[in-house]
Design an enzyme around this catalytic site. Structure first.
Site, PDB file in Angstrom:
ATOM      1  N   GLU A  70       0.828  -1.214   0.000  1.00 12.83           N
ATOM      2  CA  GLU A  70       0.000   0.000   0.000  1.00 12.83           C
ATOM      3  C   GLU A  70       0.858   1.258   0.000  1.00 12.83           C
ATOM      4  O   GLU A  70       0.491   2.260  -0.620  1.00 12.83           O
ATOM      5  CB  GLU A  70      -0.965   0.024   1.177  1.00 12.83           C
ATOM      6  CG  GLU A  70      -1.897   1.223   1.073  1.00 12.83           C
ATOM      7  CD  GLU A  70      -3.209   1.076   1.812  1.00 12.83           C
ATOM      8  OE1 GLU A  70      -3.996   2.029   1.739  1.00 12.83           O
ATOM      9  OE2 GLU A  70      -3.460   0.037   2.434  1.00 12.83           O
ATOM     10  N   GLY A  90      -6.304   5.000  -0.669  1.00  7.05           N
ATOM     11  CA  GLY A  90      -6.615   3.590  -0.821  1.00  7.05           C
ATOM     12  C   GLY A  90      -8.099   3.310  -0.687  1.00  7.05           C
ATOM     13  O   GLY A  90      -8.756   3.821   0.216  1.00  7.05           O
ATOM     14  N   HIS A  97      -0.172 -14.194  -0.282  1.00  6.55           N
ATOM     15  CA  HIS A  97       1.156 -14.476   0.266  1.00  6.55           C
ATOM     16  C   HIS A  97       1.586 -15.844  -0.255  1.00  6.55           C
ATOM     17  O   HIS A  97       0.961 -16.860   0.055  1.00  6.55           O
ATOM     18  CB  HIS A  97       1.110 -14.432   1.790  1.00  6.55           C
ATOM     19  CG  HIS A  97       0.556 -13.147   2.305  1.00  6.55           C
ATOM     20  ND1 HIS A  97       1.239 -11.953   2.221  1.00  6.55           N
ATOM     21  CD2 HIS A  97      -0.637 -12.855   2.877  1.00  6.55           C
ATOM     22  CE1 HIS A  97       0.503 -10.993   2.739  1.00  6.55           C
ATOM     23  NE2 HIS A  97      -0.654 -11.516   3.134  1.00  6.55           N
ATOM     24  N   ARG A  99       5.139 -17.131  -0.538  1.00  3.55           N
ATOM     25  CA  ARG A  99       6.299 -17.765   0.093  1.00  3.55           C
ATOM     26  C   ARG A  99       6.692 -16.962   1.312  1.00  3.55           C
ATOM     27  O   ARG A  99       6.341 -15.803   1.447  1.00  3.55           O
ATOM     28  CB  ARG A  99       7.483 -17.810  -0.888  1.00  3.55           C
ATOM     29  CG  ARG A  99       7.131 -18.613  -2.106  1.00  3.55           C
ATOM     30  CD  ARG A  99       8.182 -19.412  -2.747  1.00  3.55           C
ATOM     31  NE  ARG A  99       9.236 -19.947  -1.939  1.00  3.55           N
ATOM     32  CZ  ARG A  99      10.353 -20.391  -2.455  1.00  3.55           C
ATOM     33  NH1 ARG A  99      10.557 -20.325  -3.752  1.00  3.55           N
ATOM     34  NH2 ARG A  99      11.282 -20.911  -1.704  1.00  3.55           N
ATOM     35  N   SER A 100       7.498 -17.570   2.163  1.00  6.90           N
ATOM     36  CA  SER A 100       7.969 -16.910   3.385  1.00  6.90           C
ATOM     37  C   SER A 100       9.363 -16.342   3.191  1.00  6.90           C
ATOM     38  O   SER A 100      10.231 -17.002   2.609  1.00  6.90           O
ATOM     39  CB  SER A 100       8.008 -17.908   4.543  1.00  6.90           C
ATOM     40  OG  SER A 100       6.734 -18.436   4.766  1.00  6.90           O
ATOM     41  N   HIS A 114      -4.498   0.422 -14.274  1.00  5.76           N
ATOM     42  CA  HIS A 114      -5.544   1.324 -14.755  1.00  5.76           C
ATOM     43  C   HIS A 114      -5.349   2.688 -14.104  1.00  5.76           C
ATOM     44  O   HIS A 114      -5.226   2.777 -12.882  1.00  5.76           O
ATOM     45  CB  HIS A 114      -6.918   0.760 -14.387  1.00  5.76           C
ATOM     46  CG  HIS A 114      -8.039   1.737 -14.521  1.00  5.76           C
ATOM     47  ND1 HIS A 114      -8.542   2.119 -15.739  1.00  5.76           N
ATOM     48  CD2 HIS A 114      -8.752   2.418 -13.591  1.00  5.76           C
ATOM     49  CE1 HIS A 114      -9.522   2.995 -15.544  1.00  5.76           C
ATOM     50  NE2 HIS A 114      -9.673   3.188 -14.247  1.00  5.76           N
ATOM     51  N   LEU A 115      -5.321   3.742 -14.912  1.00  4.27           N
ATOM     52  CA  LEU A 115      -5.235   5.111 -14.407  1.00  4.27           C
ATOM     53  C   LEU A 115      -6.423   5.893 -14.952  1.00  4.27           C
ATOM     54  O   LEU A 115      -6.349   6.476 -16.038  1.00  4.27           O
ATOM     55  CB  LEU A 115      -3.911   5.771 -14.833  1.00  4.27           C
ATOM     56  CG  LEU A 115      -2.636   5.121 -14.309  1.00  4.27           C
ATOM     57  CD1 LEU A 115      -1.410   5.774 -14.915  1.00  4.27           C
ATOM     58  CD2 LEU A 115      -2.597   5.181 -12.790  1.00  4.27           C
ATOM     59  N   GLY A 116      -7.518   5.879 -14.215  1.00  5.58           N
ATOM     60  CA  GLY A 116      -8.730   6.554 -14.650  1.00  5.58           C
ATOM     61  C   GLY A 116      -8.917   7.896 -13.978  1.00  5.58           C
ATOM     62  O   GLY A 116      -8.119   8.311 -13.137  1.00  5.58           O
TER      63      GLY A 116
END
Length: 164
Positions: A70, A90, A97, A99-100, A114-116
């Site tokens: 984020e 947000g 997730h 793998r560790s 996407h950029l709206g």
């Protein structure tokens, strides 16, 4: 073969110094998140896998991965906007997730899907430094909001162009 230059989707002043200044004194700073690369259509940041970001089992905490995702996506989302007119927050995030991680750093790369005018969607891949190991795949949806009375003076420090 002729090399084609890709035009950047980000503001002119989107520099590593400005991006890292935005993380000072907030969650990104607390977890040691540091921006490491600005590409023409992506941002990369790293986060240590240490006592701040591990769960009791000694592996990277899933919540820390979501914070990294984020942070990168939110910053990227705001860097493509005209900060004098709007900002992005947000709206939804998900994370798978895979793998560790137990030590070193994880690297997140946010790329726009996407950029709206009213929403943005970002793909964030959290990997090892060389990109060979996928730890987490996340998708972040951002709401684009016009600046009006909702804009507070405290938000000034998050403007990309205000940091020099």
């Amino acid at each position: 073969m002729e090399k084609v230059e890709i035009k950047s989707i980000f503001n002119v002043k989107t520099t590593l110094a400005n991006l890292n200044k935005m993380c000072e004194g907030n969650m990104g700073d607390h977890l040691g998140i540091e921006f490491t690369e600005v590409g023409p259509n992506y941002l990369v940041a790293k986060m240590p896998v240490d006592r701040r970001t591990k769960q009791p089992m000694g592996i990277l905490h899933g919540g820390a991965s979501v914070v990294l995702a984020e942070t990168i996506g939110s910053v990227a989302g705001n860097c493509v906007l005209d900060e004098t007119k709007e900002y992005a927050v947000g709206l939804d995030i998900n994370a798978n997730h895979l793998r560790s991680a137990t030590k070193g750093y994880v690297y997140g790369k946010a790329t726009a899907i996407h950029l709206g005018r009213k929403t943005q969607v970002w793909d964030i891949r959290i990997t090892s430094e060389n990109g060979e190991v996928n730890y987490c795949i996340s998708r972040l949806t951002m709401a684009v909001i016009a600046k009006r009375e909702a804009f507070t003076p405290e938000m000034e420090k998050f403007q990309v162009n205000s940091a020099e």
